[in-house]
Each structure stands twice: as C-alpha cells, then as structure tokens.
Design an enzyme around this catalytic site. Structure first.
Site, mmCIF file in Angstrom:
data_model
loop_
_atom_site.group_PDB
_atom_site.id
_atom_site.type_symbol
_atom_site.label_atom_id
_atom_site.label_comp_id
_atom_site.label_asym_id
_atom_site.label_seq_id
_atom_site.Cartn_x
_atom_site.Cartn_y
_atom_site.Cartn_z
ATOM 1 C CG ASN A 37 -2.339 0.716 1.101
ATOM 2 O OD1 ASN A 37 -2.474 1.452 -0.135
ATOM 3 N ND2 ASN A 37 -2.904 0.904 2.083
ATOM 4 C CG HIS A 122 -12.347 -3.283 10.097
ATOM 5 N ND1 HIS A 122 -11.392 -2.498 9.430
ATOM 6 C CD2 HIS A 122 -11.668 -4.350 10.526
ATOM 7 C CE1 HIS A 122 -10.092 -3.226 9.350
ATOM 8 N NE2 HIS A 122 -10.360 -4.347 9.947
ATOM 9 N NE ARG A 147 -10.375 -2.205 13.087
ATOM 10 C CZ ARG A 147 -9.447 -1.765 12.231
ATOM 11 N NH1 ARG A 147 -8.375 -1.957 12.272
ATOM 12 N NH2 ARG A 147 -9.727 -0.561 11.877
ATOM 13 C CE1 TYR A 159 -6.091 2.436 11.159
ATOM 14 C CE2 TYR A 159 -7.101 1.628 13.167
ATOM 15 C CZ TYR A 159 -6.653 1.418 11.586
ATOM 16 O OH TYR A 159 -6.596 0.324 10.956
ATOM 17 C CG ASP A 210 -5.334 -1.840 14.498
ATOM 18 O OD1 ASP A 210 -4.506 -1.514 15.144
ATOM 19 O OD2 ASP A 210 -5.485 -1.943 13.411
ATOM 20 C CG HIS A 212 -3.004 1.816 13.217
ATOM 21 N ND1 HIS A 212 -2.565 2.769 12.229
ATOM 22 C CD2 HIS A 212 -3.635 0.802 12.444
ATOM 23 C CE1 HIS A 212 -2.631 2.413 10.886
ATOM 24 N NE2 HIS A 212 -3.123 0.915 10.895
ATOM 25 C CD GLU A 236 -4.700 -4.930 14.436
ATOM 26 O OE1 GLU A 236 -5.742 -5.181 14.746
ATOM 27 O OE2 GLU A 236 -4.246 -4.498 13.405
ATOM 28 C CD GLU A 262 -1.716 -3.691 10.704
ATOM 29 O OE1 GLU A 262 -2.693 -4.287 11.066
ATOM 30 O OE2 GLU A 262 -1.775 -2.515 10.346
ATOM 31 N NE ARG A 283 -3.435 -7.411 13.131
ATOM 32 C CZ ARG A 283 -4.171 -7.789 12.155
ATOM 33 N NH1 ARG A 283 -4.958 -8.484 12.083
ATOM 34 N NH2 ARG A 283 -4.363 -6.563 11.187
ATOM 35 C CG HIS A 312 -2.896 -6.733 7.512
ATOM 36 N ND1 HIS A 312 -1.982 -6.101 6.788
ATOM 37 C CD2 HIS A 312 -3.476 -6.047 7.857
ATOM 38 C CE1 HIS A 312 -2.155 -5.058 6.683
ATOM 39 N NE2 HIS A 312 -3.544 -4.848 7.285
ATOM 40 C CG ASP A 316 -3.793 -2.321 2.660
ATOM 41 O OD1 ASP A 316 -4.906 -2.399 3.466
ATOM 42 O OD2 ASP A 316 -2.658 -2.526 3.107
ATOM 43 C CD GLU A 339 -7.692 -6.754 9.274
ATOM 44 O OE1 GLU A 339 -6.509 -7.090 9.258
ATOM 45 O OE2 GLU A 339 -8.258 -5.431 9.520
ATOM 46 C CD1 TRP A 402 -3.027 7.781 10.329
ATOM 47 C CD2 TRP A 402 -2.323 5.778 9.470
ATOM 48 N NE1 TRP A 402 -4.061 7.381 9.791
ATOM 49 C CE2 TRP A 402 -3.764 6.003 9.262
ATOM 50 C CE3 TRP A 402 -1.797 4.666 8.968
ATOM 51 C CZ2 TRP A 402 -4.570 5.291 8.617
ATOM 52 C CZ3 TRP A 402 -2.847 3.813 8.150
ATOM 53 C CH2 TRP A 402 -3.865 4.028 7.943
HETATM 54 C C1 GCO Z 1 -5.788 -3.234 9.852
HETATM 55 C C2 GCO Z 1 -4.818 -2.306 9.742
HETATM 56 C C3 GCO Z 1 -5.189 -1.621 8.321
HETATM 57 C C4 GCO Z 1 -3.832 -0.726 7.851
HETATM 58 C C5 GCO Z 1 -3.677 -0.800 6.372
HETATM 59 C C6 GCO Z 1 -2.340 -0.023 6.001
HETATM 60 O O1 GCO Z 1 -5.552 -3.876 10.924
HETATM 61 O O2 GCO Z 1 -6.563 -3.731 9.300
HETATM 62 O O3 GCO Z 1 -4.206 -1.498 10.692
HETATM 63 O O4 GCO Z 1 -6.263 -1.067 8.287
HETATM 64 O O5 GCO Z 1 -3.760 0.420 8.241
HETATM 65 O O6 GCO Z 1 -3.745 -2.217 5.962
HETATM 66 O O7 GCO Z 1 -2.147 -0.281 4.591
HETATM 67 MG MG MG Z 2 -3.931 -3.198 12.288
#
Ligand code: GCO
Ligand code: MG
Length: 402
Positions: A37, A122, A147, A159, A210, A212, A236, A262, A283, A312, A316, A339, A402
């Site tokens: 991504n 999600h 999630r 996020y 998550d 993040h 996560e 991930e 993950r 993951h 993407d 996921e 991020w």
């Molecule tokens: C998740 C992830 C994604 C990522 C993304 C980045 O747990 O699904 O954190 O949302 O942010 O895959 O490319």
């Molecule tokens: Mg994640």
C-alpha cells in the site's frame, strides 16, 4: 514443468493492486499478490527488473529452492519491497502446484484442520452510539468477532474512522493526508467505548481493537489494564515493534491478549516476541511476509510457544492474498482468527474467487490452486493511480505514528 513467462498486472479498481502472473510450458499459470500500500510501483519494478528474468526456465514446483534463491541470492535481505516481491512469486507457484495436482492449496499445507476460518470484521463510528450501531449491523451479518474503532472527542480524525459513515479504506488517492492525534484524549476515552460495547452486546461476541502503533509501552500497559474487564479478543499493535523488548513491559502489566505484526516482513521481526511469549497472535501477512513458504515456518515456530495466527486482511491485500490466507488458515493447527475487510463489489468483479463468507466464517472453496482469477480486460479499465496512507501529527505538530 518449466516457467516460460511472467508478467505484472497493475490495476486500480477502487484501489491499487499489483498482481504477478507466472506461466508454464504446460499451459498452467499461477497468480500472486505483490501489493504494498502506497509503494506499489517499487514492488512492480523489483519484480519486473530483478526477479522475473531469473524465473524463466525454472521448475515451478521448486517453491523452497526458488524462495531461497530470491531471498539469499539477492544478498540484500528483508525489507517490505523485497519480501512482497518474493511473496508474489511464492503465491503464484503454490497456485500452479495446486492446479497441476488438481487440488486446493490447503491440501498441500496439511489438509483441513477445521471446517471454516473464523474471521473478524470492522465496525466504526464517529462516536460511541454510531460505533455500536455499526457493531449491531455486523452482528446481523453473522460476524462472531468484530473490531471496534470510534471517533475520539476532541480528536479531528481518529484511526479507522472515515468521515460520513463510509467503510474505512486505508489509502487515499493523491498526496498523503494529515490527521491530528491526542494520546491523552484517546487513553481517557477508549475504555468507555468498550464498557458501552460490552453492555450493548453481552459477553459472547469477540471484541477487538486496533491501537495502530500509537502508544508508548507504558501507555499501552495502562490501556490493556483498563480494558481487562471487557475481555477483548485482542489489543492490536499497542506500540511499534522495532524494539521487540518493548512488549515485555506491556505484558508485565496486563492480561489483555496482544496481537502485532501486520507491518513485519520477516520472521526475525517476530522472533523475540514469540519465543518470550510477549504476544498472543502474530499478524504477519502472506504478501508482506514473504509468501506461504515463509509464513508456514513462522507459524510452526509460533505454535511451539502457543502463539496463534491472526493475519492481516485489510482491503490493501488483494483477493489473491485473501485466498492464500484462507487456505493457510484452514490447514494449520495454530490458527487463531483472520481479518476480513470485504473488498468492494468492483474488486470482486476484477478478481473472481472461489472463497466465500457465511455466518462469521470464511471458506477457501475447493477449486484447484488458490481459486482466484483476474479479469484482465476489466483490470485494464482501471489503471494505477498514485495513493498514499495518511500521516499523523500530535496536537503540537510533531509527526507521530499513523
Ligand atoms: C488493519 C490495519 C490496516 C492498515 C492498512 C495499511 O488492522 O486492518 O491496521 O487498516 O492500516 O492495511 O495499509
Ligand atoms: Mg491493524
């Protein structure tokens, strides 16, 4: 059997995907995903310029030797671009192997260890009531694990929560957007979200969250501790994992289960986390982790320490990776959860696939190989468009994770 040709299909049906197609002298071909991504064309160039020329004439059944050739043979090891490129080749070869033997890939990985692959999806909302509405909507779709992400009062874009109630898509066309972040506000808010969620849904639904990578280890320890009464399936990416030892501190303070990985691209990113049992779920994904060949070894190592997989599965990762993950997840013993962020209908049209979702579980289907096709005529209608993940800053302007 010999590899006669390989080529890339880079397309953007709603979002960018890099797909590798490997052809053989027996007319059988395989597909692999190399999507990274926001850095898609780097993987495409790596494959085009440096990998494809080395594949011609090789035996596609030699998945182990070709993996070692691309990994050790490059001299330069690891890194997301390299490992995604290796993964694309590896997936395509397993696809060919399955088709040549007329069997689904899961049969080459040990056969079925379970009936279906438990998935989580999600839910998100601008505030707690909106997030809970989204949870209920997904419960109606049969999901057994969800999630939950919510907007945080005083934080302009948290996020995982897109504007206007859309489903979250982790990339925007054009240059990177910027969002503002406050750890203080988030830490005060997150336990209230899960207190409300548990009250609303009861004890049985698996709830996930998550972080993040946005907290320091001690902040993550506080969050994990405060979430304990709500029995999360996992917390996560509580903190970045370049320093694997950071997870020791979190672990010493909380029994909330922890998932991470991930962004990992090598088993070595997870080695200490697993052998010290600082995490519960790994993950890594088949595409960014170097393919089925690499992940099978990582999962087997994790099994020894009772660490389970929780791969993951964001949008993407292309349907080719999703299929590979489902074959993998139905076969290995220490599968935990997968996921599932459903692709848009357009993506599913470009990548017709044998896998299905039903009542909280996914099924890889029984097509030989991975069971995914690409409609190249349709793909050609949606050329690559530059897109990036957003970046985040703290309230004072400092760039943060991020
Ligand atoms: C998740 C992830 C994604 C990522 C993304 C980045 O747990 O699904 O954190 O949302 O942010 O895959 O490319
Ligand atoms: Mg994640």
């Amino acid at each position: 059997m010999k590899i006669t040709a390989a080529r890339l299909i880079v397309c953007s049906p709603d979002r960018n995907f890099v797909t590798l197609r490997i052809e053989t002298d027996e007319g059988i071909y395989g597909l692999g995903d190399g999507t990274l991504n926001g850095r898609e064309l780097a993987v495409a160039a790596y494959l085009e310029e440096h990998v494809i020329p080395c594949l011609i004439g090789r035996d596609p059944f030699a998945t182990e030797d070709i993996w070692q050739y691309l990994y050790r043979g490059a001299y330069w090891r690891r890194g997301p671009v390299t490992m995604s490129a290796i993964a694309a080749v590896d997936m395509a070869l397993w696809d060919i192997k399955g088709k040549a033997l007329n069997t689904p890939v899961y049969n080459l990985l040990g056969g079925k260890s379970r009936q279906g692959v438990l998935v989580y999806t999600h839910a998100n909302g601008a505030d707690i009531p909106a997030a809970l509405d989204s949870v209920k909507k997904h419960m109606d779709e049969g999901y057994l694990a969800i999630r939950v992400q919510s907007g945080v009062p005083g934080v302009s874009s948290a996020y995982g929560v897109p504007k206007g109630g859309k489903s979250y898509e982790p990339a925007e066309r054009g240059l990177p957007g910027e969002s503002l972040w406050s750890t203080e506000k988030y830490l005060n808010f997150a336990p209230k979200l899960f207190e409300a969620a548990r009250k609303e849904v009861g004890e049985d639904l698996h709830l996930l969250h998550d972080v993040h990578h946005r907290l320091t280890p001690i902040e993550a320890a506080r969050l994990g501790k405060e979430l304990e009464p709500y029995h999360l399936f996992w917390m996560e990416d509580p903190t970045p994992a370049e320093n694997q030892e950071a997870f020791r501190l979190i672990r010493e303070h909380t029994v909330t289960p922890i998932a991470t990985g991930e962004v990992f691209n090598s088993f070595w990113d997870a080695h200490d986390l697993i052998r010290n049992q600082w995490i519960d779920y790994i993950r890594m994904t088949i595409v960014h982790g170097g393919g089925i060949t690499a992940l099978k070894k990582a999962a087997d190592f994790a099994a020894v320490y009772q660490v389970r997989t929780g791969f993951h599965g964001a949008t993407d990762l292309s349907p080719v990776t999703m299929a590979a993950a489902l074959h993998f997840g139905i076969a290995i013993h220490n599968f935990g959860i997968q996921e599932h962020m459903p692709h848009t209908p357009l993506v599913d049209e470009v990548f017709p696939h044998a896998y299905t979702y039903d009542s909280g579980y996914m099924y890889p289907g029984d097509a030989p190989g991975l069971g995914v096709e690409i409609d190249e005529a349709k793909a050609a209608k949606y050329p690559y468009q530059r897109a990036y993940l957003p970046v985040a800053r703290k309230m004072d302007g400092t760039l943060t994770d991020w």
